[in-house]
Design an enzyme around this catalytic site. Structure first.
Site, PDB file in Angstrom:
ATOM      1  CG  ASP A  12      33.892  33.043  56.147  1.00 40.50           C
ATOM      2  OD1 ASP A  12      33.905  32.643  57.317  1.00 40.50           O
ATOM      3  OD2 ASP A  12      33.493  34.184  55.805  1.00 40.50           O
ATOM      4  CG  LEU A  13      28.258  30.382  58.021  1.00 39.91           C
ATOM      5  CD1 LEU A  13      27.506  29.416  57.122  1.00 39.91           C
ATOM      6  CD2 LEU A  13      27.980  30.041  59.485  1.00 39.91           C
ATOM      7  CG  ASP A  14      29.127  34.281  59.989  1.00 42.86           C
ATOM      8  OD1 ASP A  14      27.983  33.819  59.977  1.00 42.86           O
ATOM      9  OD2 ASP A  14      29.947  34.046  60.900  1.00 42.86           O
ATOM     10  CB  THR A  20      25.150  35.111  59.447  1.00 43.50           C
ATOM     11  OG1 THR A  20      25.964  34.403  58.504  1.00 43.50           O
ATOM     12  CG2 THR A  20      23.933  34.307  59.764  1.00 43.50           C
ATOM     13  CE  LYS A  48      31.944  42.484  56.356  1.00 41.41           C
ATOM     14  NZ  LYS A  48      32.031  43.050  55.020  1.00 41.41           N
ATOM     15  N   GLY A  49      35.249  38.057  60.430  1.00 35.80           N
ATOM     16  CA  GLY A  49      36.165  36.920  60.522  1.00 35.80           C
ATOM     17  C   GLY A  49      36.851  36.789  61.862  1.00 35.80           C
ATOM     18  NE  ARG A  52      30.265  34.442  70.708  1.00 40.35           N
ATOM     19  CZ  ARG A  52      29.790  33.280  71.147  1.00 40.35           C
ATOM     20  NH1 ARG A  52      29.544  33.108  72.435  1.00 40.35           N
ATOM     21  NH2 ARG A  52      29.551  32.281  70.305  1.00 40.35           N
ATOM     22  CB  SER A 119      32.578  29.401  60.123  1.00 39.25           C
ATOM     23  OG  SER A 119      32.063  30.432  60.938  1.00 39.25           O
ATOM     24  CB  ALA A 120      36.029  32.437  63.388  1.00 42.87           C
ATOM     25  CB  SER A 121      30.524  31.593  63.692  1.00 38.26           C
ATOM     26  OG  SER A 121      29.342  31.532  64.467  1.00 38.26           O
ATOM     27  CG  ASN A 123      26.388  30.943  67.469  1.00 38.38           C
ATOM     28  OD1 ASN A 123      26.015  30.209  68.384  1.00 38.38           O
ATOM     29  ND2 ASN A 123      26.859  32.159  67.686  1.00 38.38           N
ATOM     30  CE  LYS A 150      38.102  32.006  59.168  1.00 36.49           C
ATOM     31  NZ  LYS A 150      36.774  32.192  58.570  1.00 36.49           N
ATOM     32  CD  GLU A 174      37.272  34.082  55.210  1.00 40.42           C
ATOM     33  OE1 GLU A 174      36.622  35.148  55.242  1.00 40.42           O
ATOM     34  OE2 GLU A 174      37.361  33.310  56.177  1.00 40.42           O
ATOM     35  CG  ASP A 175      32.891  37.836  54.247  1.00 47.77           C
ATOM     36  OD1 ASP A 175      33.481  36.926  54.877  1.00 47.77           O
ATOM     37  OD2 ASP A 175      32.095  38.615  54.800  1.00 47.77           O
TER      38      ASP A 175
END
Ligand code: G6P
Ligand code: MG
Length: 224
Positions: A12-14, A20, A48-49, A52, A119-121, A123, A150, A174-175
């Site tokens: 995962d990213l953020d 972020t 989280k996760g 948008r 990542s779901a982002s 960006n 997710k 993942e966080d």
């Protein structure tokens, strides 16, 4: 499960690679203030996760406002949030990589693990560029091509497929609770970063990214 069978790691990213999560949260906080939803830690954790538009729905639902805004107004709120978020991203540097992550990525690369981003982002490519980490990831799942977010397994299952690895040969990191559920549902071994009471569905939980090392992961598998 044998540690030696693991050939790929899906991130995962953020909140795992970069800080972020904080930037998303600060930008959503502004939206909550604008619509009149009280900003709480529990609401922030719930986002989280989550994509948008779903995040916006959760903020509106928190004060039963979802029917007060039409689709166009919701699009505008989401657009403004994204503009605010991207402004924050533009100020990012290598200092925004979470502690220990770069050396962990480096050790995975040295040891020839396949590396993918889930990542779901929308960006995420920009965040990797700003932090100088793009070159570590041979595969980045494009969330615009997915039908479900997710906790559906689709994103992690797609990442394993892109790495040409069976899910059992991968680890997912993942966080977010939603992210851990997505990893588990994809039949991938899950590693949570954060509070073990919140992430109690994960295979292992490390309190922070500094503890995320190959030897710590290996010693967990050896104990089993
Ligand atoms: C990740 C983050 C969420 C964010 C979502 C969509 O899952 O954890 O906080 O809302 O991505 O990000 P985006 O950059 O596309 O708005
Ligand atoms: Mg996250």
């Amino acid at each position: 499960m044998e540690f030696e069978n693991i050939k790929g790691v899906i991130f995962d990213l953020d909140g795992v690679i970069s800080n972020t999560s904080r930037l998303h949260s600060d930008a959503w906080h502004q939206v909550a203030d604008k619509v009149g939803t009280e900003w709480t830690e529990s609401l922030s954790n719930k986002l989280k996760g989550v994509s948008r538009m779903e995040s916006l729905e959760l903020i509106l639902q928190a004060s039963s406002l979802e029917s007060h805004y039409n689709d166009q107004q919701k699009q505008e709120l989401a657009h403004d949030k994204n503009k605010d978020y991207l402004r924050r991203v533009e100020n990012m540097t290598k200092n925004d990589i979470l502690p220990g992550i770069e050396s962990f990525l480096e050790s995975l690369k040295q040891n020839h693990y396949g590396l993918a981003l889930a990542s779901a982002s929308k960006n995420s490519a920009r965040v990797l560029e700003k932090t100088g980490l793009s070159h570590y990831f041979s595969e980045i799942v494009d969330p615009t091509k997915l039908s479900k977010g997710k906790p559906d397994p689709e994103i992690f299952a797609t990442a394993a497929k892109l790495l040409r690895l069976a899910p059992e040969k991968c680890l997912g990191i993942e966080d977010a609770v939603m992210g851990i559920r997505s990893i588990n549902a994809a039949n991938i071994f899950s590693i949570g970063i954060g509070d073990k009471n919140i992430l109690n569905e994960a295979g292992i939980v490390f309190e922070n990214t500094e503890l995320l090392t190959l030897s710590n992961i290996r010693s967990h598998f050896d104990k089993k």
